[in-house]
Every structure is written in structure tokens, then in C-alpha cells.
Design an enzyme around this catalytic site. Structure first.
Site, PDB file in Angstrom:
ATOM      1  N   LYS A  27       0.818  -1.209   0.000  1.00  0.00           N
ATOM      2  CA  LYS A  27       0.000   0.000   0.000  1.00  0.00           C
ATOM      3  C   LYS A  27       0.856   1.264   0.000  1.00  0.00           C
ATOM      4  CE  LYS A  27      -3.994   1.807   2.583  1.00  0.00           C
ATOM      5  NZ  LYS A  27      -4.779   1.618   3.819  1.00  0.00           N
ATOM      6  N   SER A  28       1.889   1.279   0.821  1.00  0.00           N
ATOM      7  CA  SER A  28       2.753   2.462   0.908  1.00  0.00           C
ATOM      8  C   SER A  28       3.407   2.774  -0.432  1.00  0.00           C
ATOM      9  CB  SER A  28       3.839   2.242   1.971  1.00  0.00           C
ATOM     10  OG  SER A  28       3.279   2.093   3.250  1.00  0.00           O
ATOM     11  N   ARG A 126      -9.321  12.254  11.557  1.00  0.00           N
ATOM     12  CA  ARG A 126      -7.895  12.032  11.767  1.00  0.00           C
ATOM     13  C   ARG A 126      -7.119  13.349  11.761  1.00  0.00           C
ATOM     14  NH1 ARG A 126      -6.081   6.994   8.152  1.00  0.00           N
ATOM     15  NH2 ARG A 126      -4.245   7.224   9.474  1.00  0.00           N
ATOM     16  N   SER A 171       7.618   9.193  11.962  1.00  0.00           N
ATOM     17  CA  SER A 171       6.426   9.051  11.130  1.00  0.00           C
ATOM     18  C   SER A 171       6.820   9.163   9.674  1.00  0.00           C
ATOM     19  CB  SER A 171       5.386  10.135  11.474  1.00  0.00           C
ATOM     20  OG  SER A 171       4.374  10.162  10.485  1.00  0.00           O
ATOM     21  N   GLN A 173       4.814   9.203   7.190  1.00  0.00           N
ATOM     22  CA  GLN A 173       3.898  10.106   6.488  1.00  0.00           C
ATOM     23  C   GLN A 173       4.362  11.550   6.604  1.00  0.00           C
ATOM     24  OE1 GLN A 173      -0.140   9.526   7.769  1.00  0.00           O
ATOM     25  NE2 GLN A 173      -0.275   7.440   6.964  1.00  0.00           N
ATOM     26  N   ASP A 323       1.245  -0.749  11.964  1.00  0.00           N
ATOM     27  CA  ASP A 323      -0.028  -1.215  11.419  1.00  0.00           C
ATOM     28  C   ASP A 323      -0.318  -2.672  11.751  1.00  0.00           C
ATOM     29  OD1 ASP A 323      -0.730   1.207  10.240  1.00  0.00           O
ATOM     30  OD2 ASP A 323       0.363   0.750   8.395  1.00  0.00           O
ATOM     31  N   LYS A 350      -4.919   6.305  14.095  1.00  0.00           N
ATOM     32  CA  LYS A 350      -4.998   5.675  12.782  1.00  0.00           C
ATOM     33  C   LYS A 350      -6.443   5.809  12.268  1.00  0.00           C
ATOM     34  CE  LYS A 350      -0.796   4.162  12.011  1.00  0.00           C
ATOM     35  NZ  LYS A 350      -0.063   4.469  10.761  1.00  0.00           N
ATOM     36  N   ARG A 396      -8.263  -3.018   9.381  1.00  0.00           N
ATOM     37  CA  ARG A 396      -7.344  -3.903  10.103  1.00  0.00           C
ATOM     38  C   ARG A 396      -7.996  -4.489  11.362  1.00  0.00           C
ATOM     39  NH1 ARG A 396      -2.892  -3.629   7.144  1.00  0.00           N
ATOM     40  NH2 ARG A 396      -2.316  -1.618   6.223  1.00  0.00           N
TER      41      ARG A 396
END
Length: 439
Positions: A27-28, A126, A171, A173, A323, A350, A396
Site C-alpha cells: 500500500k505504501s 484524523r 512518522s 507520512q 499497522d 490511525k 485492520r
């Protein structure tokens, strides 16, 4: 995507699982290949792309920013761009994609444009200032439409200046958003991390022709990027996502008599914390056919039913498996002894508060769990099951409890399973193809 009802799914105790499957694309890397393809000049060809809802939302966003995006086959995509983002004609709807929206904001901040970012109800809850804060320090402007720190938000970019940013919590992100903005900023941008977070952005930037510096600093590192570097379209092969591979492998570990192999799994050392933890717990986990794909180490992983024991997970490992704690908690419920997971407060921001939801779900299934502000402790030994678990639209949480149900004494149900398609289209079909009972 998923041929299943959206109201509820139930997993029942299964006979031995067996078979060989391939995990969905990482996914990343899928998000990043789309975004960098849109920022680069020329054509980018991607194979193995995860065609889940989150990545498809990013693909639509890149197209709205001016690139030509085309699906050419199963997992095969072509992005053609003149190099750079243009003002989009409408709101950028990122759905449930937290990675997508944060990286897109970083990329868009470097261009002279105005864009409004929004998402679904889950994404609107978020926090965004962890990214918009440093981007604002670089010169981007943000206009919060409803509530500060929450979507929707309107960004006005261009004329950025480089910053030296020190993260208090690693992080990927945040780091990635700053680096993507830094590509079009004046000067040299740097990000210092106390612990190493996943480095897919750095690796992929190099594949697109940028120079990225990395300097080791204790347990962490300093990543630097000079502004003004052009990107050139390239070929990206996306390997299997270790976060997704975790689900069939976990089922193999906890369902008696099972042997499950997942092929083509990314083995980037910053993504394999779960596998290291399982091995410490006594898991019969073997890796074969190691090779390279898309600039990453990959291999085939086989999991066999194992007598697991509880462990204390090192807090420094959190960044490499943040995750995967939900599925780790599910397997820990079957372990002999206590599994301690601390230093994972990031789980609370998350797609949901994953600590409280896992604690709630495991307790409903008869597992003894202690909740802490920055973690939780699972007392293993067996799972009664017999509950319907509230997932808060978190894929998840849903998949972890469905795997749990395959080895529990009584069936385990989850509500709102449709969101599983955000990261793992075909999850139910894959698990049932191995011999699981999910319906």
C-alpha cells in the site's frame, strides 16, 4: 471488489489451512508510485499496484492534479505527466486514505495552486496538523473549512522555503510530506527522526532521479533533499505488502495443522518488525527465495501452526510494525503467557483508536486484556469467541478479528466489513481458498 454483504461477516473455527497465495501490492509503495508519477516528467509504468479503495482515491487525485492516469491491466498502471501538479477542477476526495491525503498535501504544497482536500467520515476525524504544521512553516497556507486540524482544508502552495524539521515521533507520512514539498522548495530540506521510519519515499525518489542524503544518528537518521530537483518517469514494480501478508500468515500460525505460504512479500528491514516478533514468540516462520523487486528485498514466507509464547515487544520496534499490532494482538491471544505492547500511542490516531477497539474486541471474545494510554497487554491462552466486534470502519480491526475467529471456540463476527476493500480486495476469497470459513 468484494463479493460479500456489507452488514456483517462471520469467521468460524476452521480445519487446517494450506496453500500458497500472493499478497496484494504494498500500500505504501502504491500510493507513492502514483504521486511521484504525477510529479515526474514523462511516463511512469507501475506493476503490482494495490487496487484497493485507498490507492484508487490517490490515483483519481493525481489525475485531478493534471496527470493522465490509465489502468492497462491487472495491477498495471500508466501515469503520464508534464512534470508537476496543476490546480484541480474540484475538491480532492481522498476517501479513507490517510497516507494518500498527507502525501498529496506535501506534494501539492510545492506548486502555485489552490486545492481543497476532503475525505470520508473516518478520515475527517484524523489529525492533519502533524503534516500541515511543517508545511505551513515552509510557506504553504491552510484554510480549515470546519474544524482546525481536521478535513476539509484548503491548501495554497508555491514559493516554499526549505526547513530543518526534527520529529519527536518517527512518522513516515510526516517525513514523506516534507520531502515531497522540499522537492520544490528553495534550499536544502532535512528531516531528523529519533527512530527510523519506513524509507519507501527516499528509495523511490532516487528511482525517479532525485538525490537524497541519509546520515545515521543514533537509533535514527537525518534525511536531506535539495530543492529544485526534477523527477523523471520510471518503471516501478510494487512487491507484496507485509501488512497484508500478515493476515494469512497469522491464520497459519494459530489454526492447528496449518501451513500457509505467501509469495513475493516485501522484506524491507523497516517493515518486518511483526515477523521478528513472531519468531521471538516461537513461530515456525521461514523465508525462502529471497530476491529484489522494485528496489526492495522480497521473499516467500511460510507459516506453520506453532505453540506461541508471550513476549515483551521492544518499544523501538513500533515504527516498523505500527499497522501490524492489531493482528499481533490477535495471535497473542492464542499464546502461552503475556504479550506486552507499549510505546504504540500512534495506534490511537490511525483509521480508528486501534488500541481501544482491539481491547474491546478481544474482551468480547473472552480474552483478558489490560489497556494503557500508550499500549496494551494481552493475556493469552485461548479464545472463546462468540461475539460481534465493532470495527468503527477500520479494515485492520475487521481482518484481525476475522482471523481470530478461524481458531476461536465459537464464531466471531465483525460489523461493516465492506471497508476491507480499502487495503485488501479479495481478502475473504483468499482466506476461504486456504480453507478458512468466513461468510
Amino acid at each position: 471488489m468484494l463479493s460479500q454483504p456489507t452488514a456483517q461477516l462471520t469467521a468460524s473455527r476452521s480445519s487446517a489451512l494450506s496453500g500458497t497465495v500472493r499478497a496484494p501490492g504494498d500500500k505504501s509503495m502504491s500510493h507513492r508510485s502514483m504521486i511521484l508519477g504525477g510529479m515526474a516528467s514523462g511516463v511512469t509504468e507501475v506493476e503490482g499496484l494495490l487496487e484497493g479503495d485507498d490507492v484508487l482515491a490517490t490515483a483519481r487525485a493525481v489525475e485531478a492534479f493534471g496527470a493522465r492516469v490509465e489502468r492497462t491491466g491487472d495491477g498495471q498502471w500508466r501515469i503520464e505527466s508534464a512534470g508537476g501538479f496543476k490546480a484541480p477542477p474540484s475538491v480532492i476526495d481522498c476517501g479513507n486514505a490517510g497516507t494518500g491525503v498527507r502525501l498529496l498535501m506535501g506534494a501539492a504544497a510545492g506548486y502555485p495552486l489552490t486545492a481543497t482536500f476532503d475525505g470520508d467520515g473516518s478520515l475527517r476525524k484524523r489529525p492533519m496538523k502533524r503534516v500541515t504544521g511543517p508545511l505551513a512553516d515552509m510557506g504553504a497556507e491552510f484554510d480549515w473549512q470546519a474544524t482546525e486540524d481536521r478535513l476539509p482544508v484548503t491548501l495554497t502552495g508555491g514559493t516554499l522555503k526549505a526547513i530543518d524539521y526534527v520529529q519527536t515521533v518517527a512518522s513516515a507520512q510526516v517525513k514523506s510530506a516534507i520531502l515531497l514539498a522540499g522537492l520544490n522548495a528553495e534550499g536544502v530540506t532535512s528531516v531528523v527522526e529519533p527512530e527510523k521510519s519506513r524509507d519507501h519515499t527516499e528509495r523511490m525518489l532516487r528511482a525517479f532521479g532525485a538525490e537524497v542524503g541519509v546520515e545515521e544518528m543514533g537509533e535514527g537518521w537525518k534525511v536531506t533533499l535539495k530543492g529544485g530537483q526534477p523527477l523523471t518517469g520510471t518503471f516501478v514494480a510494487v512487491p507484496g505488502d507485509p501488512s497484508s501478508a500478515a493476515f494469512p500468515l497469522a491464520a497459519g500460525l494459530i489454526v492447528p495443522g496449518s501451513e500457509v505460504t505467501v509469495e513475493g512479500v516485501m522484506l524491507n528491514p523497516l517493515r518486518t518488525g511483526l515477523f521478528d516478533t513472531w519468531i521471538e514468540m516461537g513461530a515456525d516462520l521461514t523465508i525462502s527465495n529471497r530476491r529484489k523487486a522494485g528496489g526492495e528485498d522480497v521473499g516467500d514466507i511460510t507459516a506453520r501452526h506453532s505453540a506461541l509464547k508471550g513476549v515483551v515487544v521492544p518499544e523501538g520496534r513500533a515504527a516498523s510494525m505500527i499497522d501490524e499490532y492489531p493482528i499481533l494482538a490477535a495471535t497473542a491471544a492464542f499464546a502461552d503467557g503475556v504479550t506486552v505492547m507499549r510505546g504504540v500511542g500512534e495506534m490511537r490516531v490511525k483509521e480508528s483508536d486501534r488500541i481501544s477497539l482491539m481491547v474491546e474486541g478481544l474482551r468480547a471474545c473472552g480474552v483478558q486484556v489490560e489497556e494503557e494510554p500508550e499500549g496494551f497487554i494481552v493475556m493469552g491462552g485461548g479464545v472463546r469467541g462468540g461475539a460481534t466486534v465493532h470495527t468503527a470502519h477500520d479494515h485492520r480491526i475487521a481482518m484481525s478479528h476475522l482471523v481470530l475467529g478461524l481458531a476461536a471456540e465459537q464464531p466471531v463476527s465483525v460489523d461493516e466489513p465492506g471497508m476491507i476493500a480499502t487495503s485488501f480486495p479479495g481478502f475473504v476469497e483468499m482466506m476461504n481458498g486456504l480453507g478458512g470459513r468466513i461468510a
